[in-house]
Design an enzyme around this catalytic site. Structure first.
Site, PDB file in Angstrom:
ATOM      1  N   LYS A 143       0.831  -1.198   0.000  1.00 35.98           N
ATOM      2  CA  LYS A 143       0.000   0.000   0.000  1.00 35.98           C
ATOM      3  C   LYS A 143       0.866   1.249   0.000  1.00 35.98           C
ATOM      4  O   LYS A 143       1.539   1.549   0.979  1.00 35.98           O
ATOM      5  CB  LYS A 143      -0.917   0.040   1.218  1.00 35.98           C
ATOM      6  CG  LYS A 143      -2.005   1.101   1.085  1.00 35.98           C
ATOM      7  CD  LYS A 143      -2.621   1.493   2.407  1.00 35.98           C
ATOM      8  CE  LYS A 143      -1.796   2.542   3.087  1.00 35.98           C
ATOM      9  NZ  LYS A 143      -1.851   3.845   2.334  1.00 35.98           N
ATOM     10  N   GLU A 177      10.164  16.561  14.768  1.00 37.29           N
ATOM     11  CA  GLU A 177      10.366  16.444  13.324  1.00 37.29           C
ATOM     12  C   GLU A 177       9.366  17.344  12.611  1.00 37.29           C
ATOM     13  O   GLU A 177       8.158  17.168  12.734  1.00 37.29           O
ATOM     14  CB  GLU A 177      10.176  14.995  12.859  1.00 37.29           C
ATOM     15  CG  GLU A 177      10.500  14.828  11.374  1.00 37.29           C
ATOM     16  CD  GLU A 177      10.218  13.437  10.851  1.00 37.29           C
ATOM     17  OE1 GLU A 177       9.174  12.861  11.211  1.00 37.29           O
ATOM     18  OE2 GLU A 177      11.053  12.928  10.069  1.00 37.29           O
TER      19      GLU A 177
HETATM   20  O1  TXE Z   1       3.280   9.174   7.342  1.00 36.69           O
HETATM   21  P1  TXE Z   1       2.254   8.165   7.928  1.00 36.69           P
HETATM   22  P2  TXE Z   1       2.928  10.380   6.470  1.00 36.69           P
HETATM   23  C1  TXE Z   1       7.050  11.427   8.978  1.00 36.69           C
HETATM   24  C2  TXE Z   1       6.933  12.911   8.899  1.00 36.69           C
HETATM   25  C3  TXE Z   1       5.525  13.098   8.421  1.00 36.69           C
HETATM   26  C4  TXE Z   1       4.835  12.038   9.238  1.00 36.69           C
HETATM   27  C5  TXE Z   1       3.532  11.695   8.603  1.00 36.69           C
HETATM   28  O2  TXE Z   1       7.060  13.445  10.193  1.00 36.69           O
HETATM   29  O3  TXE Z   1       4.981  14.350   8.807  1.00 36.69           O
HETATM   30  O4  TXE Z   1       5.729  10.917   9.182  1.00 36.69           O
HETATM   31  O5  TXE Z   1       3.797  11.424   7.201  1.00 36.69           O
HETATM   32  C6  TXE Z   1       0.121   4.392   6.197  1.00 36.69           C
HETATM   33  N1  TXE Z   1      -1.794   1.062   9.626  1.00 36.69           N
HETATM   34  N2  TXE Z   1       7.575  10.811   7.790  1.00 36.69           N
HETATM   35  O6  TXE Z   1       1.502  10.852   6.612  1.00 36.69           O
HETATM   36  O7  TXE Z   1       0.996   8.778   8.376  1.00 36.69           O
HETATM   37  C7  TXE Z   1      -0.209   5.597   5.369  1.00 36.69           C
HETATM   38  O8  TXE Z   1      -1.393   5.389   4.625  1.00 36.69           O
HETATM   39  C8  TXE Z   1      -1.108   0.845   8.475  1.00 36.69           C
HETATM   40  C9  TXE Z   1       8.881  10.268   7.838  1.00 36.69           C
HETATM   41  O9  TXE Z   1       3.359   9.958   5.105  1.00 36.69           O
HETATM   42  O10 TXE Z   1       3.053   7.429   8.900  1.00 36.69           O
HETATM   43  C10 TXE Z   1       1.014   5.695   4.489  1.00 36.69           C
HETATM   44  O11 TXE Z   1       0.928   4.783   3.414  1.00 36.69           O
HETATM   45  N3  TXE Z   1      -0.662   1.834   7.664  1.00 36.69           N
HETATM   46  C11 TXE Z   1       8.985   9.155   6.824  1.00 36.69           C
HETATM   47  C12 TXE Z   1       2.139   5.269   5.431  1.00 36.69           C
HETATM   48  O12 TXE Z   1       1.504   4.542   6.482  1.00 36.69           O
HETATM   49  C13 TXE Z   1      -0.902   3.110   8.046  1.00 36.69           C
HETATM   50  C14 TXE Z   1       8.521   9.587   5.464  1.00 36.69           C
HETATM   51  C15 TXE Z   1       2.865   6.451   6.042  1.00 36.69           C
HETATM   52  O13 TXE Z   1       1.892   7.259   6.640  1.00 36.69           O
HETATM   53  C16 TXE Z   1      -1.607   3.424   9.230  1.00 36.69           C
HETATM   54  C17 TXE Z   1       7.204  10.147   5.550  1.00 36.69           C
HETATM   55  C18 TXE Z   1      -2.056   2.329  10.030  1.00 36.69           C
HETATM   56  N4  TXE Z   1      -2.737   2.526  11.159  1.00 36.69           N
HETATM   57  C19 TXE Z   1       6.745  10.729   6.705  1.00 36.69           C
HETATM   58  N5  TXE Z   1      -1.675   4.789   9.322  1.00 36.69           N
HETATM   59  C20 TXE Z   1      10.406   8.643   6.628  1.00 36.69           C
HETATM   60  N6  TXE Z   1      11.044   8.156   7.693  1.00 36.69           N
HETATM   61  O14 TXE Z   1      10.893   8.651   5.519  1.00 36.69           O
HETATM   62  C21 TXE Z   1      -1.042   5.284   8.246  1.00 36.69           C
HETATM   63  N7  TXE Z   1      -0.587   4.288   7.461  1.00 36.69           N
END
Ligand code: TXE
Length: 481
Positions: free
Chosen positions: A173, A384
């Site tokens: 996903k 962050e």
């Molecule tokens: O990450 P999310 P997002 C950090 C950065 C950013 C924050 C949120 O601080 O502001 O994370 O970013 C899926 N069960 N990084 O929104 O929410 C979601 O659909 C299973 C650092 O991108 O964590 C997406 O596909 N899956 C990071 C993925 O998880 C779930 C890079 C990431 O979503 C879920 C990006 C659940 N309960 C953001 N909830 C890095 N380290 O590179 C969400 N998802």
């Protein structure tokens, strides 16, 4: 346009019939719709993945290698189309998607096409007892890969390539914020001859279809990249059902600049380590610590150069910084700047404002922002922000620099600028991070372990670490006469 899930080698509609809007951040407008998939879609994808596993896990390494190389070839052949889709979906400059994101997606498949043919395991002879042990490293079965919105195809393929190379089948996903390139990958997989059911790509919200993947009792490993909060939630869900977990989470990375550094090279690379991809890379050096003798000089030069970089429409060749990924993320990042303006201990040296780009007035743009701080425990140095915002702070001794660098709950990466090799060795060994770059940034050899410590995650991706994650070691012990 409406996109579809890719299940059993074909695009198909999702069960719920619900759709989610997909935004083009450069113009702040809806440009498509994506499936709001749910548990039923996960069940269906799992069934096809399970059905494909026996044959896929019995392919030869050469057969897998050829298919992964073909996928890499097709990604390269579709560079322009994929880069445009990535830039439109994420807001990053087109030149960046062309130069980094899409080539790296191809490289991920190319690398594991080769790595899998070199992946081997150990044997242990219990000498004197006619006993021979050998270790099998067998694919896990059906695994889950969940990826974020900042480097969409780059990080999606970084997970799925080693997983299928190791003989697994996948329910994957991508982020619902940037689904487009993972959607386009589907037709490439079919053209490359990847058997149906080996890689299934579902679209939708994390808390619904993402959660369903993590909860599925027979999806035995989860490889996740995203926020630390989400990572903790996934760990709580997966731990009681004993799933193997790889968690690549947030970062709050220090950039330590010593007075003896190669000043020109440092200045140039520090622009990139601060603001690449609009600061939306978990590896960005968002806390800059400068040794006092060059602090004022750095401050002046850094502001001068950053202020000259154009914030513009991602499709313009001279755009240095594009749009942030979403309105809500832009507001989150701007709220940190507001906090700095409203509280003591902060000086906004440059930027901090939303930008209106002519012709794209509703786009999610903001200035690269430089803020001087006086207290390392302040909000902007501890949380962050994940946007184009960096903080500056001077230090006087190496010990102080290390203390400042390590005084956060994250531990993903660090950059160190010095020409003193002894200092480079001393400092890199004491930094609490999974990756340390000395006189460089985001310089990647895919064989190296990738990941962080503390709140930056658990486990490592990359090279043989990834192939080990996606296999289970089994010790076979034979007694012979
Ligand atoms: O990450 P999310 P997002 C950090 C950065 C950013 C924050 C949120 O601080 O502001 O994370 O970013 C899926 N069960 N990084 O929104 O929410 C979601 O659909 C299973 C650092 O991108 O964590 C997406 O596909 N899956 C990071 C993925 O998880 C779930 C890079 C990431 O979503 C879920 C990006 C659940 N309960 C953001 N909830 C890095 N380290 O590179 C969400 N998802």
């Amino acid at each position: 346009m409406k996109i579809q899930n890719y299940i059993n080698g074909a695009y198909q509609n999702h069960h719920s019939g619900d759709w989610m809007d997909n935004y083009d951040p450069s113009i702040g407008a809806i440009y498509g719709q994506i499936p709001n998939s749910n548990k039923e879609d996960v069940e269906e994808a799992y069934a096809f993945a399970k059905a494909a596993f026996t044959s896929w896990s019995n392919t030869t390494l050469d057969q897998r290698s050829r298919i992964l190389n073909k996928i890499a070839d097709l990604i390269e052949a579709n560079l322009d189309r994929l880069a445009e889709a990535e830039s439109r979906d994420n807001g990053k400059p087109l030149w960046l998607a062309k130069a980094v994101d899409i080539p790296r997606a191809s490289a991920n498949f190319r690398f594991f096409a080769q790595a899998i043919t070199q992946f081997s395991s150990e044997a242990h002879e219990t000498v004197g007892t006619n006993t021979m042990n050998f270790t099998l490293r067998q694919p896990i079965g059906v695994v889950g890969c969940i990826s974020p919105w900042n480097l969409p195809l780059y990080l999606f393929t970084w997970k799925v390539a080693p997983a299928i190379a190791a003989g697994n089948c996948i329910v994957a996903k991508p982020s619902e914020v940037t689904p487009m390139t993972a959607y386009l990958l589907g037709e490439i997989l079919t053209e490359a001859g990847l058997p149906p059911g080996v890689l299934n790509i579902l679209h939708g919200q994390g808390q619904s279809v993402g959660q369903a993947i993590v909860e599925h009792p027979d999806i035995k490993a989860i490889s996740f990249t995203g926020g630390t909060t989400t990572g903790a939630h996934i760990a709580r869900t997966a731990a009681p059902i004993f799933k193997k977990l790889s968690l690549e989470l947030g970062g709050k990375n220090p950039n330590l600049i010593f007075a003896d550094c190669d000043y020109g090279a440092m200045l140039k690379e520090s622009i990139r380590s601060s603001f690449a991809n609009q600061g939306q890379i978990c590896l960005c050096g968002s806390r800059i610590y400068i040794e006092r003798p060059i602090y004022e000089q750095f401050k002046e030069h850094f502001v001068q150069i950053v202020s000259k970089n154009k914030v513009g429409n991602p499709m313009d060749a001279d755009t240095k910084f594009g749009a942030l990924v979403s309105e809500s993320h832009l507001k989150k990042v701007l709220s940190y700047v507001q906090h700095a303006r409203d509280n003591e201990g902060y000086t906004v040296l440059y930027g901090g404002n939303r930008v209106t780009v002519a012709g794209s007035e509703n786009g999610y743009y903001m200035e690269p922002t430089i803020i001087e701080v006086t207290d390392n425990s302040c909000k902007l140095n501890q949380e962050e922000i994940f946007g184009p915002v960096v903080t500056l702070m001077p230090f006087d001794t190496e010990e102080e620099a290390l203390s400042l660098a390590n005084d956060v709950k994250y531990g993903l990466s660090a950059t160190v600028w010095t020409t003193d090799i002894n200092r480079a060795m001393r400092v890199s060994k004491q930094l609490e991070a999974g990756i340390v770059w000395i006189n460089t940034f985001l310089n990647r050899d895919l064989r190296t372990p990738f990941g962080g410590v503390k709140n930056s995650g658990v486990g490592r991706e990359g090279g043989l670490e990834a192939l080990r994650f996606f296999t289970e070691p089994k010790n076979v012990c034979i007694k012979y006469n």
